[in-house]
Design a protein around this motif. Structure first.
Motif, PDB file in Angstrom:
ATOM      1  N   GLY A  22     -23.761 -55.057 -23.105  1.00 47.38           N
ATOM      2  CA  GLY A  22     -23.040 -53.998 -22.424  1.00 47.38           C
ATOM      3  C   GLY A  22     -23.818 -53.077 -21.514  1.00 47.38           C
ATOM      4  O   GLY A  22     -23.308 -52.014 -21.175  1.00 47.38           O
ATOM      5  N   ALA A  23     -25.025 -53.425 -21.118  1.00 47.93           N
ATOM      6  CA  ALA A  23     -25.741 -52.614 -20.131  1.00 47.93           C
ATOM      7  C   ALA A  23     -25.146 -52.847 -18.745  1.00 47.93           C
ATOM      8  O   ALA A  23     -24.511 -53.868 -18.484  1.00 47.93           O
ATOM      9  CB  ALA A  23     -27.224 -52.971 -20.125  1.00 47.93           C
ATOM     10  N   SER A  24     -25.368 -51.889 -17.854  1.00 51.91           N
ATOM     11  CA  SER A  24     -24.995 -52.098 -16.461  1.00 51.91           C
ATOM     12  C   SER A  24     -25.864 -53.213 -15.878  1.00 51.91           C
ATOM     13  O   SER A  24     -26.985 -53.438 -16.332  1.00 51.91           O
ATOM     14  CB  SER A  24     -25.209 -50.805 -15.669  1.00 51.91           C
ATOM     15  OG  SER A  24     -24.863 -50.979 -14.314  1.00 51.91           O
ATOM     16  N   GLY A  25     -25.332 -53.907 -14.882  1.00 53.12           N
ATOM     17  CA  GLY A  25     -26.099 -54.986 -14.262  1.00 53.12           C
ATOM     18  C   GLY A  25     -25.533 -56.364 -14.529  1.00 53.12           C
ATOM     19  O   GLY A  25     -26.275 -57.350 -14.565  1.00 53.12           O
ATOM     20  N   ALA A  26     -24.216 -56.452 -14.710  1.00 50.16           N
ATOM     21  CA  ALA A  26     -23.595 -57.757 -14.943  1.00 50.16           C
ATOM     22  C   ALA A  26     -23.878 -58.728 -13.804  1.00 50.16           C
ATOM     23  O   ALA A  26     -23.925 -59.947 -14.004  1.00 50.16           O
ATOM     24  CB  ALA A  26     -22.082 -57.587 -15.107  1.00 50.16           C
ATOM     25  N   GLN A  27     -24.091 -58.197 -12.593  1.00 56.50           N
ATOM     26  CA  GLN A  27     -24.351 -59.053 -11.434  1.00 56.50           C
ATOM     27  C   GLN A  27     -25.598 -59.915 -11.634  1.00 56.50           C
ATOM     28  O   GLN A  27     -25.647 -61.056 -11.163  1.00 56.50           O
ATOM     29  CB  GLN A  27     -24.528 -58.203 -10.163  1.00 56.50           C
ATOM     30  CG  GLN A  27     -23.275 -57.444  -9.753  1.00 56.50           C
ATOM     31  CD  GLN A  27     -23.190 -56.070 -10.393  1.00 56.50           C
ATOM     32  OE1 GLN A  27     -23.806 -55.801 -11.419  1.00 56.50           O
ATOM     33  NE2 GLN A  27     -22.426 -55.182  -9.780  1.00 56.50           N
ATOM     34  N   TYR A  28     -26.595 -59.384 -12.328  1.00 58.76           N
ATOM     35  CA  TYR A  28     -27.809 -60.168 -12.570  1.00 58.76           C
ATOM     36  C   TYR A  28     -27.504 -61.400 -13.422  1.00 58.76           C
ATOM     37  O   TYR A  28     -27.932 -62.508 -13.114  1.00 58.76           O
ATOM     38  CB  TYR A  28     -28.866 -59.313 -13.275  1.00 58.76           C
ATOM     39  CG  TYR A  28     -29.432 -58.200 -12.429  1.00 58.76           C
ATOM     40  CD1 TYR A  28     -30.354 -58.451 -11.421  1.00 58.76           C
ATOM     41  CD2 TYR A  28     -29.058 -56.872 -12.666  1.00 58.76           C
ATOM     42  CE1 TYR A  28     -30.881 -57.419 -10.651  1.00 58.76           C
ATOM     43  CE2 TYR A  28     -29.589 -55.835 -11.905  1.00 58.76           C
ATOM     44  CZ  TYR A  28     -30.497 -56.119 -10.900  1.00 58.76           C
ATOM     45  OH  TYR A  28     -31.016 -55.096 -10.149  1.00 58.76           O
ATOM     46  N   GLY A  29     -26.773 -61.182 -14.510  1.00 58.48           N
ATOM     47  CA  GLY A  29     -26.452 -62.298 -15.386  1.00 58.48           C
ATOM     48  C   GLY A  29     -25.546 -63.323 -14.730  1.00 58.48           C
ATOM     49  O   GLY A  29     -25.721 -64.531 -14.916  1.00 58.48           O
ATOM     50  N   LEU A  30     -24.584 -62.850 -13.956  1.00 57.81           N
ATOM     51  CA  LEU A  30     -23.670 -63.782 -13.279  1.00 57.81           C
ATOM     52  C   LEU A  30     -24.388 -64.598 -12.222  1.00 57.81           C
ATOM     53  O   LEU A  30     -24.136 -65.799 -12.069  1.00 57.81           O
ATOM     54  CB  LEU A  30     -22.509 -63.004 -12.658  1.00 57.81           C
ATOM     55  CG  LEU A  30     -21.508 -62.412 -13.644  1.00 57.81           C
ATOM     56  CD1 LEU A  30     -20.509 -61.512 -12.921  1.00 57.81           C
ATOM     57  CD2 LEU A  30     -20.783 -63.514 -14.408  1.00 57.81           C
ATOM     58  N   ARG A  31     -25.286 -63.965 -11.493  1.00 55.08           N
ATOM     59  CA  ARG A  31     -26.063 -64.703 -10.491  1.00 55.08           C
ATOM     60  C   ARG A  31     -26.976 -65.717 -11.170  1.00 55.08           C
ATOM     61  O   ARG A  31     -27.139 -66.843 -10.680  1.00 55.08           O
ATOM     62  CB  ARG A  31     -26.891 -63.728  -9.651  1.00 55.08           C
ATOM     63  CG  ARG A  31     -27.779 -64.402  -8.591  1.00 55.08           C
ATOM     64  CD  ARG A  31     -26.968 -65.176  -7.589  1.00 55.08           C
ATOM     65  NE  ARG A  31     -27.781 -65.540  -6.446  1.00 55.08           N
ATOM     66  CZ  ARG A  31     -27.612 -66.636  -5.717  1.00 55.08           C
ATOM     67  NH1 ARG A  31     -26.636 -67.504  -6.025  1.00 55.08           N
ATOM     68  NH2 ARG A  31     -28.391 -66.879  -4.678  1.00 55.08           N
ATOM     69  N   LEU A  32     -27.564 -65.330 -12.302  1.00 60.80           N
ATOM     70  CA  LEU A  32     -28.393 -66.267 -13.048  1.00 60.80           C
ATOM     71  C   LEU A  32     -27.564 -67.454 -13.530  1.00 60.80           C
ATOM     72  O   LEU A  32     -28.017 -68.604 -13.455  1.00 60.80           O
ATOM     73  CB  LEU A  32     -29.057 -65.558 -14.230  1.00 60.80           C
ATOM     74  CG  LEU A  32     -29.928 -66.433 -15.126  1.00 60.80           C
ATOM     75  CD1 LEU A  32     -31.067 -67.070 -14.347  1.00 60.80           C
ATOM     76  CD2 LEU A  32     -30.462 -65.614 -16.302  1.00 60.80           C
TER      77      LEU A  32
END
Length: 220
Positions: A22-32
Motif C-alpha cells: 500500500g505505499a504510493s508508487g503503484a506505477q513502478y510495480g505496474l511498469r515492472l
C-alpha cells in the motif's frame, strides 16, 4: 519491451514473484510487471487490499475484487500470454511463494509499504506477501524492496538496516536525473531499469552508466 516474448517450445520461463503493497508508487510495480512479461518471465503476483486502493487512486487500473478477475486484468494490462501472469490471494498458503520447497524465484515488493518493512524485519507472516518475504529471507533468495516514503523515521531506517543485514536489497523509489528525464515515465523507468538489472534480466529502458564513455573510446 512492448510485447510479451514468445516462449520457445520445451523451454521454461524464468519465474519472478511480484508483490504490490500500500505505499504510493503503484506505477513502478505496474511498469515492472509490463517489462517482466515482455522479457518472457512467468510472473506470480500478490497484492494487498491497501495496494488495490492506491492503484485505483494513482492509475487508471481499477482491479476487480476476486483473484481470477484480477489475473485477467493484470494479464490484459501487461499484454501477457495465457497463464503467464498468475495472481495469488492474500491467504493462498498453497501457492509457490508460500514455501521454501516451492519454486525458487526472486521476490520484488514494489512498492513496499513501511508496514510491510516492519513485518518482514520482525518475521511476521500474517498474509501471503509477508510469508513470501519471510521465505525469501530464510532461503537466501533474492529479495528486493522498493519503499516510497518521506521522510523516513528511525523505525523505518532501523527496519531497512535490519533487512539489509538479512540479505535484502533496499531500493527506494528515488529516481536519478542524470539521464535528463523528459517525462514521469522516464523517472519510473529509471527505477524499473535498476530492478531489472538486479534481477539479471536484459533491459533497454535506459543506457547504463559509462556505456557512452566506452563507445566513445572504441576505434571506428
Amino acid at each position: 519491451m512492448n510485447k510479451a516474448s514468445q516462449q520457445e517450445p520445451g523451454t521454461k520461463r524464468p519465474v519472478v514473484n511480484l508483490a504490490f503493497t500500500g505505499a504510493s508508487g503503484a506505477q513502478y510495480g505496474l511498469r515492472l510487471l509490463h517489462c517482466l512479461v515482455a522479457a518472457g518471465c512467468q510472473v506470480h503476483v500478490m497484492i494487498s487490499k491497501a495496494a488495490q486502493i492506491v492503484m485505483a487512486t494513482e492509475t487508471d487500473l481499477k482491479l476487480p475484487g476476486n483473484t481470477a478477475a484480477m489475473q485477467e486484468a493484470f494479464s490484459a494490462y501487461a499484454g501477457a500470454q495465457a497463464g503467464q501472469v498468475l495472481v495469488f490471494g492474500r491467504e493462498d498458503w498453497f501457492s509457490p511463494p508460500a514455501s521454501g520447497s516451492g519454486e525458487k524465484a526472486p521476490l520484488v515488493i514494489c512498492p513496499c509499504s513501511t508496514g510491510t518493512l516492519s513485518a518482514l524485519a520482525t518475521g511476521a507472516s500474517n498474509n501471503l506477501i509477508e510469508r513470501a518475504g519471510d521465505v525469501a529471507l530464510k532461503e537466501r533468495r533474492k529479495l528486493i524492496l522498493v519503499p516510497r516514503e518521506a521522510p523516513y523515521s528511525e523505525v523505518h531506517l532501523e527496519n531497512m538496516l535490519r533487512l539489509t543485514r538479512m540479505g535484502a536489497v533496499i531500493m527506494p523509489a528515488s529516481p536519478g536525473f542524470y539521464h535528463q528525464p523528459q517525462s514521469i515515465a522516464d523517472l519510473v523507468d529509471f527505477i524499473v531499469a535498476r530492478l531489472l538489472d538486479h534481477l539479471d534480466l536484459p533491459q533497454d529502458l535506459m543506457p547504463r552508466w559509462g556505456e557512452e564513455r566506452i563507445a566513445a573510446k572504441k576505434p571506428d
